[in-house]
Motif scaffolding. Structure first.
Motif, PDB file in Angstrom:
ATOM      1  N   ALA A 136      -5.816   9.513   3.291  1.00  0.00           N
ATOM      2  CA  ALA A 136      -6.616   9.725   2.079  1.00  0.00           C
ATOM      3  C   ALA A 136      -6.125   8.838   0.938  1.00  0.00           C
ATOM      4  CB  ALA A 136      -6.565  11.199   1.677  1.00  0.00           C
ATOM      5  N   GLU A 137      -4.824   8.704   0.788  1.00  0.00           N
ATOM      6  CA  GLU A 137      -4.269   7.854  -0.278  1.00  0.00           C
ATOM      7  C   GLU A 137      -4.675   6.402  -0.075  1.00  0.00           C
ATOM      8  OE1 GLU A 137      -2.265   6.191  -3.499  1.00  0.00           O
ATOM      9  OE2 GLU A 137      -2.924   8.243  -3.138  1.00  0.00           O
ATOM     10  N   TYR A 195       2.774  11.955  -1.517  1.00  0.00           N
ATOM     11  CA  TYR A 195       2.006  10.864  -0.912  1.00  0.00           C
ATOM     12  C   TYR A 195       1.236  10.038  -1.947  1.00  0.00           C
ATOM     13  CZ  TYR A 195       3.056  12.046   3.889  1.00  0.00           C
ATOM     14  OH  TYR A 195       3.715  12.233   5.076  1.00  0.00           O
ATOM     15  N   SER A 196       0.967  10.626  -3.084  1.00  0.00           N
ATOM     16  CA  SER A 196       0.184   9.938  -4.107  1.00  0.00           C
ATOM     17  C   SER A 196       0.894   8.674  -4.582  1.00  0.00           C
ATOM     18  CB  SER A 196      -0.050  10.883  -5.294  1.00  0.00           C
ATOM     19  OG  SER A 196      -0.799  10.227  -6.293  1.00  0.00           O
ATOM     20  N   GLY A 197       0.189   7.553  -4.532  1.00  0.00           N
ATOM     21  CA  GLY A 197       0.725   6.279  -4.986  1.00  0.00           C
ATOM     22  C   GLY A 197       1.603   5.557  -3.976  1.00  0.00           C
ATOM     23  N   GLN A 198       1.856   6.164  -2.836  1.00  0.00           N
ATOM     24  CA  GLN A 198       2.712   5.548  -1.819  1.00  0.00           C
ATOM     25  C   GLN A 198       1.903   4.562  -0.970  1.00  0.00           C
ATOM     26  OE1 GLN A 198       6.052   6.079  -1.594  1.00  0.00           O
ATOM     27  NE2 GLN A 198       5.774   7.339  -3.426  1.00  0.00           N
ATOM     28  N   ASN A 199       2.586   3.596  -0.422  1.00  0.00           N
ATOM     29  CA  ASN A 199       1.963   2.646   0.497  1.00  0.00           C
ATOM     30  C   ASN A 199       1.950   3.218   1.900  1.00  0.00           C
ATOM     31  OD1 ASN A 199       1.494   0.552  -1.390  1.00  0.00           O
ATOM     32  ND2 ASN A 199       3.672   0.024  -1.290  1.00  0.00           N
ATOM     33  N   MET A 200       0.913   2.856   2.652  1.00  0.00           N
ATOM     34  CA  MET A 200       0.810   3.297   4.033  1.00  0.00           C
ATOM     35  C   MET A 200       2.052   2.814   4.782  1.00  0.00           C
ATOM     36  SD  MET A 200      -0.853   4.923   6.341  1.00  0.00           S
ATOM     37  CE  MET A 200      -2.491   5.189   5.762  1.00  0.00           C
ATOM     38  N   GLY A 201       2.676   3.695   5.506  1.00  0.00           N
ATOM     39  CA  GLY A 201       3.869   3.342   6.271  1.00  0.00           C
ATOM     40  C   GLY A 201       5.158   3.693   5.571  1.00  0.00           C
ATOM     41  N   ASP A 202       5.105   3.931   4.252  1.00  0.00           N
ATOM     42  CA  ASP A 202       6.321   4.313   3.534  1.00  0.00           C
ATOM     43  C   ASP A 202       6.681   5.772   3.787  1.00  0.00           C
ATOM     44  OD1 ASP A 202       6.475   1.780   2.519  1.00  0.00           O
ATOM     45  OD2 ASP A 202       5.842   2.328   0.478  1.00  0.00           O
ATOM     46  N   MET A 203       5.680   6.552   4.173  1.00  0.00           N
ATOM     47  CA  MET A 203       5.885   7.981   4.420  1.00  0.00           C
ATOM     48  C   MET A 203       5.486   8.272   5.869  1.00  0.00           C
ATOM     49  SD  MET A 203       6.620   9.385   1.308  1.00  0.00           S
ATOM     50  CE  MET A 203       6.077  11.081   1.340  1.00  0.00           C
TER      51      MET A 203
END
Length: 188
Positions: free
Chosen positions: A41-42, A25-33
């Protein structure tokens, strides 16, 4: 209101909160995961770093919903992604006060044997490079009436029963405590 995540307590351990998931999840955009507490939190962490502004995450729910655990996962996420070496286990440090806080603020309810009857506000401090440098937890007792009255099949705060169980220890003799069943007015 920003992002809202609805999470359900599965009442068992799931392999979706480990370090590998944090790194995914680190560095990902909201909705990509997939929706996850780590995605929330990210997003807060990125917004703090990008806009240099404080962020808030509100964890709310019914008794037994997993609010404390969700807050712990969030703190662990921040500690991991900020690469805070000496503060890598900040959630352990912040939650180290939990046994005392829970004794004074938790009680048996009809839905949960260890239900928090208080609110918590945890403030995590970051330095200019966005590494955790500390945390402050404030608690707010929500049910003062529980001290003198409990509903049927509920109990007073745990601390009263713990004190009564320790009544025979020399350091508590001056309190003149008896067994909880003998102190019906206070310890129903």
């Amino acid at each position: 209101v920003g992002i809202i995540l609805v999470a359900i307590n599965p009442y068992k351990q799931l392999p979706i909160y480990g370090d590998a998931i944090i790194h995914a999840y680190s560095g990902q955009n909201m909705g990509d995961m997939d929706p996850h507490i780590f995605a929330v939190a990210e997003e807060a962490y990125k917004q703090m770093a990008r806009n240099n502004k404080n962020q808030s995450i509100i964890v709310s729910g019914e008794s037994g919903a997993g609010k404390t655990v969700s807050a712990r996962y969030t703190m662990r996420y921040f500690a991991t992604v900020s690469k805070s070496s000496s503060n890598a286990h900040v959630e352990d440090k912040v939650l180290a006060s939990n046994p005392i806080t829970e004794a004074v603020g938790n009680a048996k309810t009809t839905r949960n044997d260890n239900s928090s009857r208080f609110g918590k506000y945890t403030e995590i401090s970051f330095d200019r490079s966005y590494q955790i440098i500390g945390a402050n937890m404030r608690t707010y007792l929500l049910e003062k009436s529980r001290v003198v009255f409990q509903s049927e099949n509920e109990r007073n705060y745990h601390i009263f029963y713990q004190l009564c169980a320790s009544a025979m220890l020399p350091e508590y003799k001056h309190l003149k405590l008896g067994r909880s069943q003998e102190n019906n007015l206070l310890f129903i």
